[in-house]
Scaffold this motif. Structure first.
Motif, PDB file in Angstrom:
ATOM      1  N   GLY A  12       0.835  -1.202   0.000  1.00 27.79           N
ATOM      2  CA  GLY A  12       0.000   0.000   0.000  1.00 27.79           C
ATOM      3  C   GLY A  12       0.866   1.247   0.000  1.00 27.79           C
ATOM      4  O   GLY A  12       2.097   1.179  -0.017  1.00 27.79           O
ATOM      5  N   ARG A  13       0.211   2.381   0.034  1.00 31.58           N
ATOM      6  CA  ARG A  13       0.909   3.665   0.069  1.00 31.58           C
ATOM      7  C   ARG A  13       1.707   3.796   1.365  1.00 31.58           C
ATOM      8  O   ARG A  13       1.462   3.047   2.310  1.00 31.58           O
ATOM      9  N   LEU A  88      -2.063 -11.214  -1.924  1.00 29.83           N
ATOM     10  CA  LEU A  88      -1.695  -9.808  -1.751  1.00 29.83           C
ATOM     11  C   LEU A  88      -2.740  -9.128  -0.877  1.00 29.83           C
ATOM     12  O   LEU A  88      -3.945  -9.318  -1.079  1.00 29.83           O
ATOM     13  N   VAL A  89      -2.271  -8.355   0.103  1.00 28.69           N
ATOM     14  CA  VAL A  89      -3.167  -7.592   0.975  1.00 28.69           C
ATOM     15  C   VAL A  89      -2.866  -6.116   0.748  1.00 28.69           C
ATOM     16  O   VAL A  89      -1.765  -5.643   1.046  1.00 28.69           O
ATOM     17  N   LEU A  90      -3.836  -5.407   0.185  1.00 29.13           N
ATOM     18  CA  LEU A  90      -3.714  -3.971  -0.052  1.00 29.13           C
ATOM     19  C   LEU A  90      -4.329  -3.243   1.133  1.00 29.13           C
ATOM     20  O   LEU A  90      -5.506  -3.445   1.448  1.00 29.13           O
ATOM     21  N   VAL A  91      -3.541  -2.393   1.786  1.00 31.11           N
ATOM     22  CA  VAL A  91      -4.014  -1.633   2.934  1.00 31.11           C
ATOM     23  C   VAL A  91      -4.345  -0.215   2.481  1.00 31.11           C
ATOM     24  O   VAL A  91      -3.540   0.437   1.811  1.00 31.11           O
ATOM     25  N   VAL A  92      -5.554   0.246   2.842  1.00 30.73           N
ATOM     26  CA  VAL A  92      -6.032   1.577   2.485  1.00 30.73           C
ATOM     27  C   VAL A  92      -6.389   2.312   3.770  1.00 30.73           C
ATOM     28  O   VAL A  92      -7.011   1.739   4.671  1.00 30.73           O
ATOM     29  N   ASP A  93      -6.016   3.573   3.853  1.00 32.42           N
ATOM     30  CA  ASP A  93      -6.275   4.413   5.025  1.00 32.42           C
ATOM     31  C   ASP A  93      -7.692   4.977   4.941  1.00 32.42           C
ATOM     32  O   ASP A  93      -7.999   5.804   4.071  1.00 32.42           O
ATOM     33  N   THR A  94      -8.571   4.563   5.848  1.00 31.38           N
ATOM     34  CA  THR A  94      -9.965   5.014   5.805  1.00 31.38           C
ATOM     35  C   THR A  94     -10.112   6.491   6.166  1.00 31.38           C
ATOM     36  O   THR A  94     -11.066   7.130   5.731  1.00 31.38           O
ATOM     37  N   ALA A 104      -3.846   3.253  -8.390  1.00 30.55           N
ATOM     38  CA  ALA A 104      -2.724   2.793  -9.213  1.00 30.55           C
ATOM     39  C   ALA A 104      -2.176   1.466  -8.690  1.00 30.55           C
ATOM     40  O   ALA A 104      -1.865   0.556  -9.479  1.00 30.55           O
ATOM     41  N   ILE A 105      -2.062   1.346  -7.379  1.00 32.07           N
ATOM     42  CA  ILE A 105      -1.593   0.086  -6.787  1.00 32.07           C
ATOM     43  C   ILE A 105      -2.597  -1.021  -7.085  1.00 32.07           C
ATOM     44  O   ILE A 105      -2.223  -2.128  -7.483  1.00 32.07           O
ATOM     45  N   ALA A 106      -3.881  -0.734  -6.898  1.00 31.22           N
ATOM     46  CA  ALA A 106      -4.924  -1.734  -7.153  1.00 31.22           C
ATOM     47  C   ALA A 106      -4.876  -2.212  -8.601  1.00 31.22           C
ATOM     48  O   ALA A 106      -5.018  -3.407  -8.872  1.00 31.22           O
ATOM     49  N   ARG A 114      -3.186 -13.647  -8.902  1.00 35.17           N
ATOM     50  CA  ARG A 114      -3.295 -14.158  -7.536  1.00 35.17           C
ATOM     51  C   ARG A 114      -4.351 -13.374  -6.786  1.00 35.17           C
ATOM     52  O   ARG A 114      -4.701 -12.269  -7.177  1.00 35.17           O
ATOM     53  N   PRO A 115      -4.865 -13.947  -5.712  1.00 36.35           N
ATOM     54  CA  PRO A 115      -5.925 -13.267  -4.965  1.00 36.35           C
ATOM     55  C   PRO A 115      -5.423 -11.984  -4.275  1.00 36.35           C
ATOM     56  O   PRO A 115      -4.262 -11.912  -3.869  1.00 36.35           O
ATOM     57  N   VAL A 116      -6.331 -11.035  -4.178  1.00 34.10           N
ATOM     58  CA  VAL A 116      -6.052  -9.755  -3.524  1.00 34.10           C
ATOM     59  C   VAL A 116      -7.143  -9.483  -2.495  1.00 34.10           C
ATOM     60  O   VAL A 116      -8.330  -9.591  -2.809  1.00 34.10           O
ATOM     61  N   LEU A 117      -6.736  -9.154  -1.280  1.00 30.93           N
ATOM     62  CA  LEU A 117      -7.662  -8.699  -0.247  1.00 30.93           C
ATOM     63  C   LEU A 117      -7.403  -7.220  -0.020  1.00 30.93           C
ATOM     64  O   LEU A 117      -6.248  -6.784   0.005  1.00 30.93           O
ATOM     65  N   VAL A 118      -8.459  -6.446   0.146  1.00 29.14           N
ATOM     66  CA  VAL A 118      -8.309  -5.032   0.479  1.00 29.14           C
ATOM     67  C   VAL A 118      -8.686  -4.871   1.933  1.00 29.14           C
ATOM     68  O   VAL A 118      -9.760  -5.301   2.363  1.00 29.14           O
TER      69      VAL A 118
END
Length: 121
Positions: A12-13, A88-94, A104-106, A114-118
């Motif tokens: 993530g960012r 892959l685990v994408l972390v986003v700041d709520t 862009a990362i997504a 491969r699977p991606v979890l947000v």
């Protein structure tokens, strides 16, 4: 027999809570967490166990396209972790919401097979 553990990369960012999430998964302080961005620069690879499932967990520095030379090196380390990962685990700041960098990362993650979890943190 030597079996390879599944690999989970947290990406993530900068400063969205990736290292905090890694520490919570591990149940201990392994990754460095600070309020200022850019503390994690290299990949941090650790063995984890979640509910009896063992896996390799990779904490990455903040992925930032179009940054300076240091940002490019940190992003390259995150890319290597993405390449190695089974999940892959994408972390986003709520508090900030989804940004153009998150999108862009997504987009990069969607191109991988491969699977991606947000994870909204």
């Amino acid at each position: 027999m030597n079996t390879r553990l599944p690999v989970v990369a947290v990406v993530g960012r900068p400063n969205v809570g990736k290292s905090t999430l890694v520490n919570r998964i591990l149940g201990r302080r392994e990754a460095i967490v600070e309020q200022r961005p850019g503390v994690t620069r290299d990949r941090k690879v650790v063995e984890a166990d979640w509910a009896g499932t063992c896996f390799t967990l990779i904490d990455t520095g903040g992925w930032r396209p179009g940054g300076d030379e240091l940002d490019a090196k940190i992003s390259a380390q995150a890319e290597r972790a993405m390449d190695a990962a089974d999940l892959l685990v994408l972390v986003v700041d709520t508090a900030v919401g989804v940004t153009a960098e998150d999108e862009a990362i997504a987009a990069r993650l969607r191109r991988r097979d491969r699977p991606v979890l947000v994870f909204f943190f």
